[in-house]
Design an enzyme around this catalytic site. Structure first.
Site, PDB file in Angstrom:
ATOM      1  N   CYS A   1     -12.330  10.221   0.238  1.00 22.44           N
ATOM      2  CA  CYS A   1     -11.380   9.774   1.264  1.00 22.44           C
ATOM      3  C   CYS A   1     -10.656  10.975   1.862  1.00 22.44           C
ATOM      4  O   CYS A   1     -10.285  11.909   1.146  1.00 22.44           O
ATOM      5  CB  CYS A   1     -10.378   8.791   0.653  1.00 22.44           C
ATOM      6  SG  CYS A   1      -9.128   8.195   1.816  1.00 22.44           S
TER       7      CYS A   1
ATOM      8  N   CYS B   1      -5.133  11.165  -0.572  1.00 19.56           N
ATOM      9  CA  CYS B   1      -6.287  11.632  -1.339  1.00 19.56           C
ATOM     10  C   CYS B   1      -6.539  13.123  -1.147  1.00 19.56           C
ATOM     11  O   CYS B   1      -7.021  13.801  -2.060  1.00 19.56           O
ATOM     12  CB  CYS B   1      -7.530  10.845  -0.938  1.00 19.56           C
ATOM     13  SG  CYS B   1      -7.470   9.103  -1.401  1.00 19.56           S
TER      14      CYS B   1
ATOM     15  N   ASP C   1       1.628 -12.983  17.230  1.00 19.61           N
ATOM     16  CA  ASP C   1       1.327 -14.345  16.790  1.00 19.61           C
ATOM     17  C   ASP C   1       2.332 -15.300  17.424  1.00 19.61           C
ATOM     18  O   ASP C   1       3.286 -14.875  18.087  1.00 19.61           O
ATOM     19  CB  ASP C   1       1.309 -14.444  15.269  1.00 19.61           C
ATOM     20  CG  ASP C   1       2.646 -14.091  14.639  1.00 19.61           C
ATOM     21  OD1 ASP C   1       3.661 -14.057  15.349  1.00 19.61           O
ATOM     22  OD2 ASP C   1       2.686 -13.855  13.419  1.00 19.61           O
TER      23      ASP C   1
ATOM     24  N   CYS D   1      -7.740  10.708   3.726  1.00 17.16           N
ATOM     25  CA  CYS D   1      -6.337  10.413   4.037  1.00 17.16           C
ATOM     26  C   CYS D   1      -5.417  11.418   3.327  1.00 17.16           C
ATOM     27  O   CYS D   1      -5.833  12.062   2.355  1.00 17.16           O
ATOM     28  CB  CYS D   1      -5.985   8.984   3.638  1.00 17.16           C
ATOM     29  SG  CYS D   1      -5.527   8.791   1.904  1.00 17.16           S
TER      30      CYS D   1
ATOM     31  N   HIS E   1      -3.011   5.440   2.734  1.00 16.77           N
ATOM     32  CA  HIS E   1      -4.360   5.381   2.164  1.00 16.77           C
ATOM     33  C   HIS E   1      -5.017   4.028   2.440  1.00 16.77           C
ATOM     34  O   HIS E   1      -6.183   3.970   2.864  1.00 16.77           O
ATOM     35  CB  HIS E   1      -4.335   5.623   0.654  1.00 16.77           C
ATOM     36  CG  HIS E   1      -5.623   5.255  -0.006  1.00 16.77           C
ATOM     37  ND1 HIS E   1      -6.731   6.082  -0.006  1.00 16.77           N
ATOM     38  CD2 HIS E   1      -6.023   4.096  -0.612  1.00 16.77           C
ATOM     39  CE1 HIS E   1      -7.742   5.464  -0.593  1.00 16.77           C
ATOM     40  NE2 HIS E   1      -7.340   4.263  -0.984  1.00 16.77           N
TER      41      HIS E   1
ATOM     42  N   ASP F   1      -6.455  -9.616  10.914  1.00 15.40           N
ATOM     43  CA  ASP F   1      -5.181  -8.972  10.581  1.00 15.40           C
ATOM     44  C   ASP F   1      -4.778  -9.410   9.188  1.00 15.40           C
ATOM     45  O   ASP F   1      -5.160 -10.488   8.738  1.00 15.40           O
ATOM     46  CB  ASP F   1      -4.083  -9.383  11.573  1.00 15.40           C
ATOM     47  CG  ASP F   1      -3.557 -10.788  11.266  1.00 15.40           C
ATOM     48  OD1 ASP F   1      -2.489 -10.893  10.621  1.00 15.40           O
ATOM     49  OD2 ASP F   1      -4.220 -11.778  11.628  1.00 15.40           O
TER      50      ASP F   1
END
Length: 376
Positions: A305, A310, A93, A307, A336, A267
């Site tokens: 999920c 999880c 940015d 990840c 997660h 973002d």
């Protein structure tokens, strides 16, 4: 892989678009969500872990990096990619938003913004030219114009004057950027929630000419309804063949609504910041792991999920490590959340390619409306 910066649309469904941005450092699948690596790190995550969630690109912060460790030091150490061990594309940015938030520490002029560091009170001057110079020292793949982002609500006169200043700064940013093959410069549309100002801003940016176009000045307090009101027309004011980037957004339903309105890139600090404060985002909405209802719950956050949080840990464990203020709490919940956000993007890309984005969107909202699973 191309040695140039290119954007190609693969499919559209209504106003939703899917495609890819090609850069010398790799491809960015769109719509894309960019995790925020403010100080050359996505907090609580290793770069390899961020990549494992499916992220193609990270965002770095000009304001924070210019103050510490300084852009010059990063350049001397081989650039931001090497410094933070992220080989893929990076967008930086311009520093304009952070400087805006320092209202009591800054002085705005035509030249730029004089401000005091929030770290040590040292004086600095950020101009379009200096912002572009810093981003070049960092070596970012996508560079943002220096702009002023007024906090909303603001008077029409203040928003109009701010937009005109940002457009003058956009031209100076383009001149300072020069020719940098393989690197892209994005202009930033401003104009608050006023259609005429948004149109005037878009016209000026297209006249200057950029590799991509951001929609700035939203998600600054105007609320989702007003934001969607602007997104109902603002993306279509920008060139169809260039990426459209909505800055600083957002919650999952913000992101889905933005993609439905023609946005390609977003973002937000939300998934990582939420993870550190005990909040998990799931397909059934938000889960506050700090709540006592999770203390004896052997089930995962989300049984669908994949990840690590999880796959290998219970709600009871996540509740315990958060309450005990263990570092692993922020690590697992951030992983997660970033995984969920990237899964969301992948599902939208697939739905747009299939031509059933509307049905996918209805299912997304229906699942969220169900709320979290019942307590045991």
């Amino acid at each position: 892989m191309t040695a140039r910066f290119e954007f190609k649309l693969a499919a559209t469904d209504g106003r939703a678009r899917t495609g890819a941005i090609s850069t010398p450092r790799g491809q960015i699948r769109t719509p894309a969500f960019m995790p925020v690596g403010t100080a050359a790190t996505v907090k609580a995550m290793l770069p390899e872990s961020v990549a494992a969630t499916g992220a193609d690109i990270l965002l770095g912060n000009t304001y924070h990096l210019m103050l510490r460790p300084t852009a010059e030091r990063i350049a001397a150490l081989g650039g931001l990619h090497k410094f933070m061990n992220w080989p893929g594309p990076i967008l930086t940015d311009s520093g304009g938003f952070q400087v805006m938030s320092l209202a009591d520490l800054r002085k705005l002029t035509e030249e730029g913004v004089a401000f005091r560091s929030h770290i040590d009170g040292s004086r600095h001057m950020l101009t379009p030219e200096r912002s572009i110079e810093i981003q070049a020292l960092l070596g970012s793949d996508i560079v943002m114009c220096f702009d002023e982002c007024p906090a909303l609500p603001a008077t029409d006169k203040a928003v109009a004057e701010s937009m005109e200043l940002s457009m003058r700064w956009a031209r100076r940013s383009k001149e300072a950027f020069g020719e940098r093959p393989g690197h892209a410069l994005f202009g930033i549309q401003q104009g608050g929630v006023t259609r005429e100002l948004r149109g005037a801003s878009a016209d000026k940016l297209v006249e200057i000419g950029f590799d991509g176009y951001a929609i700035g000045g939203l998600a600054v307090g105007e609320g989702q309804e007003a934001m969607f009101g602007v997104l109902d027309y603002a993306p279509d004011m920008l060139p169809e063949g260039k990426p459209r980037y909505l800055m600083g957004v957002g919650k999952p339903d913000d992101i889905v609504g933005a993609v439905a309105r023609g946005v390609d890139m977003m973002d937000c600090v939300l998934p990582s910041r939420s993870g550190r404060t005990g909040q998990a985002w799931t397909r059934r909405g938000q889960v506050n792991i700090k709540n006592a209802r999770h203390a004896d719950d052997p089930r995962p956050l989300d049984e669908d999920c994949t990840c690590p949080a999880c796959r290998s840990y219970s709600r009871a464990y996540l509740h315990h490590v958060f309450r005990a203020q263990e570092m692993i709490s922020g690590m697992l919940l951030t992983w997660h959340n970033l995984h969920y956000y990237q899964q969301l993007m992948a599902e939208m890309r697939a739905a747009i390619a299939r031509g059933d984005f509307g049905a996918w969107q209805a299912q997304f909202h229906a699942q969220r409306a169900e709320g979290d699973i019942e307590p045991l």
